[in-house]
Design a protein around this motif. Structure first.
Motif, mmCIF file in Angstrom:
data_model
loop_
_atom_site.group_PDB
_atom_site.id
_atom_site.type_symbol
_atom_site.label_atom_id
_atom_site.label_comp_id
_atom_site.label_asym_id
_atom_site.label_seq_id
_atom_site.Cartn_x
_atom_site.Cartn_y
_atom_site.Cartn_z
ATOM 1 N N LYS A 87 0.813 -1.212 0.000
ATOM 2 C CA LYS A 87 0.000 0.000 0.000
ATOM 3 C C LYS A 87 0.851 1.269 0.000
ATOM 4 O O LYS A 87 0.358 2.365 0.257
ATOM 5 C CB LYS A 87 -0.953 -0.015 1.191
ATOM 6 C CG LYS A 87 -1.927 -1.189 1.131
ATOM 7 C CD LYS A 87 -3.007 -1.066 2.177
ATOM 8 C CE LYS A 87 -3.940 -2.274 2.146
ATOM 9 N NZ LYS A 87 -4.619 -2.432 0.858
ATOM 10 N N SER A 88 2.133 1.109 -0.282
ATOM 11 C CA SER A 88 3.016 2.274 -0.305
ATOM 12 C C SER A 88 2.716 3.145 -1.528
ATOM 13 O O SER A 88 2.551 2.641 -2.641
ATOM 14 C CB SER A 88 4.481 1.826 -0.339
ATOM 15 O OG SER A 88 5.328 2.937 -0.491
ATOM 16 N N LYS A 89 2.667 4.443 -1.310
ATOM 17 C CA LYS A 89 2.475 5.375 -2.417
ATOM 18 C C LYS A 89 3.808 5.883 -2.945
ATOM 19 O O LYS A 89 3.852 6.617 -3.932
ATOM 20 C CB LYS A 89 1.597 6.549 -1.967
ATOM 21 C CG LYS A 89 0.175 6.126 -1.609
ATOM 22 C CD LYS A 89 -0.670 7.317 -1.197
ATOM 23 C CE LYS A 89 -2.092 6.874 -0.837
ATOM 24 N NZ LYS A 89 -2.940 8.016 -0.414
ATOM 25 N N HIS A 96 9.530 -3.556 -9.318
ATOM 26 C CA HIS A 96 9.397 -2.123 -9.052
ATOM 27 C C HIS A 96 7.940 -1.687 -9.143
ATOM 28 O O HIS A 96 7.091 -2.372 -9.730
ATOM 29 C CB HIS A 96 10.248 -1.309 -10.030
ATOM 30 C CG HIS A 96 9.878 -1.501 -11.478
ATOM 31 N ND1 HIS A 96 8.835 -0.826 -12.071
ATOM 32 C CD2 HIS A 96 10.420 -2.295 -12.438
ATOM 33 C CE1 HIS A 96 8.744 -1.187 -13.337
ATOM 34 N NE2 HIS A 96 9.699 -2.083 -13.591
ATOM 35 N N SER A 97 7.671 -0.538 -8.587
ATOM 36 C CA SER A 97 6.321 0.034 -8.635
ATOM 37 C C SER A 97 6.079 0.681 -9.992
ATOM 38 O O SER A 97 6.984 0.833 -10.812
ATOM 39 C CB SER A 97 6.160 1.065 -7.515
ATOM 40 O OG SER A 97 7.111 2.093 -7.670
ATOM 41 N N SER A 98 4.847 1.101 -10.203
ATOM 42 C CA SER A 98 4.465 1.666 -11.507
ATOM 43 C C SER A 98 5.024 3.069 -11.725
ATOM 44 O O SER A 98 4.780 3.673 -12.770
ATOM 45 C CB SER A 98 2.937 1.693 -11.634
ATOM 46 O OG SER A 98 2.360 2.482 -10.604
ATOM 47 N N HIS A 99 5.794 3.564 -10.767
ATOM 48 C CA HIS A 99 6.445 4.866 -10.946
ATOM 49 C C HIS A 99 7.523 4.804 -12.028
ATOM 50 O O HIS A 99 7.957 5.840 -12.539
ATOM 51 C CB HIS A 99 7.097 5.330 -9.644
ATOM 52 C CG HIS A 99 6.131 5.540 -8.523
ATOM 53 N ND1 HIS A 99 5.604 4.493 -7.779
ATOM 54 C CD2 HIS A 99 5.593 6.682 -8.021
ATOM 55 C CE1 HIS A 99 4.788 4.985 -6.860
ATOM 56 N NE2 HIS A 99 4.760 6.294 -6.986
ATOM 57 N N PHE A 100 7.950 3.574 -12.368
ATOM 58 C CA PHE A 100 9.059 3.401 -13.311
ATOM 59 C C PHE A 100 8.599 2.697 -14.588
ATOM 60 O O PHE A 100 7.677 1.878 -14.575
ATOM 61 C CB PHE A 100 10.168 2.555 -12.685
ATOM 62 C CG PHE A 100 10.785 3.153 -11.449
ATOM 63 C CD1 PHE A 100 11.827 4.058 -11.540
ATOM 64 C CD2 PHE A 100 10.313 2.802 -10.190
ATOM 65 C CE1 PHE A 100 12.405 4.606 -10.397
ATOM 66 C CE2 PHE A 100 10.874 3.336 -9.041
ATOM 67 C CZ PHE A 100 11.925 4.241 -9.142
ATOM 68 N N THR A 101 9.281 3.028 -15.675
ATOM 69 C CA THR A 101 9.207 2.221 -16.896
ATOM 70 C C THR A 101 10.627 1.718 -17.164
ATOM 71 O O THR A 101 11.568 2.057 -16.448
ATOM 72 C CB THR A 101 8.690 3.048 -18.084
ATOM 73 O OG1 THR A 101 9.472 4.253 -18.191
ATOM 74 C CG2 THR A 101 7.222 3.414 -17.906
ATOM 75 N N THR A 147 9.074 7.759 -14.453
ATOM 76 C CA THR A 147 8.138 8.408 -15.381
ATOM 77 C C THR A 147 6.803 8.756 -14.744
ATOM 78 O O THR A 147 5.850 9.084 -15.438
ATOM 79 C CB THR A 147 7.887 7.497 -16.598
ATOM 80 O OG1 THR A 147 7.491 6.199 -16.137
ATOM 81 C CG2 THR A 147 9.129 7.364 -17.448
ATOM 82 N N PHE A 148 6.712 8.622 -13.435
ATOM 83 C CA PHE A 148 5.450 8.914 -12.758
ATOM 84 C C PHE A 148 5.013 10.357 -13.040
ATOM 85 O O PHE A 148 5.829 11.272 -13.026
ATOM 86 C CB PHE A 148 5.614 8.715 -11.245
ATOM 87 C CG PHE A 148 4.347 8.815 -10.466
ATOM 88 C CD1 PHE A 148 3.464 7.764 -10.438
ATOM 89 C CD2 PHE A 148 4.034 9.990 -9.785
ATOM 90 C CE1 PHE A 148 2.280 7.858 -9.721
ATOM 91 C CE2 PHE A 148 2.850 10.090 -9.083
ATOM 92 C CZ PHE A 148 1.979 9.027 -9.050
ATOM 93 N N PRO A 149 3.723 10.612 -13.341
ATOM 94 C CA PRO A 149 2.600 9.671 -13.299
ATOM 95 C C PRO A 149 2.311 8.945 -14.610
ATOM 96 O O PRO A 149 1.306 8.243 -14.718
ATOM 97 C CB PRO A 149 1.434 10.583 -12.931
ATOM 98 C CG PRO A 149 1.760 11.863 -13.638
ATOM 99 C CD PRO A 149 3.257 11.995 -13.572
ATOM 100 N N HIS A 150 3.177 9.096 -15.605
ATOM 101 C CA HIS A 150 2.876 8.541 -16.924
ATOM 102 C C HIS A 150 2.845 7.008 -16.926
ATOM 103 O O HIS A 150 2.205 6.407 -17.762
ATOM 104 C CB HIS A 150 3.894 9.050 -17.943
ATOM 105 C CG HIS A 150 3.882 10.528 -18.101
ATOM 106 N ND1 HIS A 150 2.796 11.224 -18.564
ATOM 107 C CD2 HIS A 150 4.825 11.469 -17.823
ATOM 108 C CE1 HIS A 150 3.057 12.525 -18.591
ATOM 109 N NE2 HIS A 150 4.292 12.706 -18.143
ATOM 110 N N GLY A 151 3.524 6.367 -15.995
ATOM 111 C CA GLY A 151 3.519 4.907 -15.957
ATOM 112 C C GLY A 151 2.482 4.326 -15.027
ATOM 113 O O GLY A 151 2.443 3.109 -14.799
ATOM 114 N N SER A 152 1.623 5.186 -14.469
ATOM 115 C CA SER A 152 0.695 4.729 -13.442
ATOM 116 C C SER A 152 -0.388 3.798 -13.981
ATOM 117 O O SER A 152 -1.090 3.144 -13.210
ATOM 118 C CB SER A 152 0.035 5.933 -12.752
ATOM 119 O OG SER A 152 -0.630 6.753 -13.707
#
Length: 360
Positions: free
Chosen positions: A234-236, A292-297, A321-326
């Protein structure tokens, strides 16, 4: 011939069905590893059945059906780690240096004394972060030469095959060295600051494998993976989990880790990137991971040349790339899998609250 092929069919059935039993014994959990080899065996067996047996009989039809089912089942686990699958992580063409994060993970194999090969790779690829596993005091002494370019470090030299070092060009804050499940198996947890100023929560792991010479069961490994997965779920914050997890990318437990954590696997749709064992091409598996989280591509991922260890190093280049990879999504856990994850952590009496939460 019928008897021989029937015995082979029985074997592939056993190899396929045993992992469905979630017992943590090393022999059962070890069946997750050679799924590719089992798939090849099933394919060869199916061809032999079709060519050499009388397909008009019920017995042969049953054998063919059983083998085909096993082949499809093994393929189902392997296929996501081929080019035939949709990529889970988007490819980035962003060359902005400030947004990039490169991590080189290398299980150096403690008795290996070819430190020059690893140092050469570091000089060639210039990773932002170097993670060494199985590194002892000798390796720490040899790697002093990279500290000029990688001034931030966390060091845990051990002689038990579980030493760990992290070297970085980027600041490492909130450093914690923990023994989450076993008293002699460390993990490292830090807040990594990107050149953009963004904070990344990073966990470096190397749980002990299930094996007759290590732990007779996978319970310790599984508990460490799942407690970290629950902690980051649940980490942002941007999150990275990497290391030699002593589990293959296509196992039920690694898949459970991905589901519970919500993290992405950049290998999906790109390849397995088998890192172990260097000396046995016929028995190589993807044991070294980066999630990795969706913050990265992904910029790129590659297996690097051997450094005379039993593992190949793995280099992963990410782009923030956040928020583009969200909109990137991993795989979701079902209620039954949530229950299984609870059973895993309860068995070893560990909790997600035992895991440090840097950058939170």
């Amino acid at each position: 011939m019928l008897q021989i092929l029937s015995l082979c069919t029985l074997l592939i059935l056993i190899f396929t069905l045993l992992p469905l039993w979630r017992h943590p014994h090393w022999l059962i959990r070890g069946m997750d590893f050679p799924r590719l080899q089992f798939m090849i065996f099933a394919a060869a067996l199916l061809i032999a059945q079709l060519l050499l047996l009388d397909r008009e009989t019920i017995v042969v039809q049953t054998l063919i059906f059983a083998t085909t089912t096993c082949l499809i089942w093994q393929l189902w686990w392997i296929l996501p780690f081929t080019l035939l699958w949709r990529k889970e992580v988007a490819t980035s063409n962003d060359n902005t240096a400030e947004k990039q994060l490169s991590i080189l993970t290398s299980n150096v194999f403690t008795p290996n004394r070819n430190a020059k090969a690893l140092i050469s790779l570091v000089k060639q690829h210039k990773p932002d972060v170097l993670v060494t596993l199985e590194s002892d005091q000798w390796w720490q002494d040899q790697l002093k030469v990279i500290e000029t370019d990688m001034p931030y470090s966390i060091k845990c030299p051990l002689d038990n095959l579980y030493g760990m070092h992290v070297y970085s060009r980027l600041p490492l804050d909130e450093q914690e060295l923990c023994y989450l499940v076993e008293q002699d198996v460390p993990s490292i947890h830090v807040c990594l600051t990107l050149r953009t100023g963004d904070k990344v929560r990073a966990h470096f792991l190397h749980p002990a494998p299930p094996s007759p010479t290590e732990n007779p069961e996978s319970a310790e490994r599984d508990a460490e993976l799942i407690m970290v997965a629950k902690s980051v779920a649940k980490s942002k914050q941007p999150v990275i989990v990497t290391g030699d997890l002593n589990d293959v990318a296509w196992s039920a437990t690694t898949r459970l880790f991905r589901k519970i954590s919500g993290l992405l696997d950049p290998r999906v749709g790109r390849g397995a990137f088998n890192t172990f064992h260097v000396d046995y091409p016929i028995a190589r598996w993807p044991l070294d991971h980066l999630f990795h989280s969706s913050h990265f591509t992904l910029r790129d991922i590659q297996r690097l040349p051997s450094i005379d260890s039993d593992h190949f190093p793995l280099l992963t280049r990410l782009v923030f790339t956040f928020p583009h990879g969200s909109d990137q999504e991993g795989i979701k856990a079902e209620a039954e899998e949530e229950k299984w994850s609870e059973e895993i952590t309860n068995q070893k009496q560990v909790s997600k609250n035992d895991v440090p939460t840097p950058a939170e």
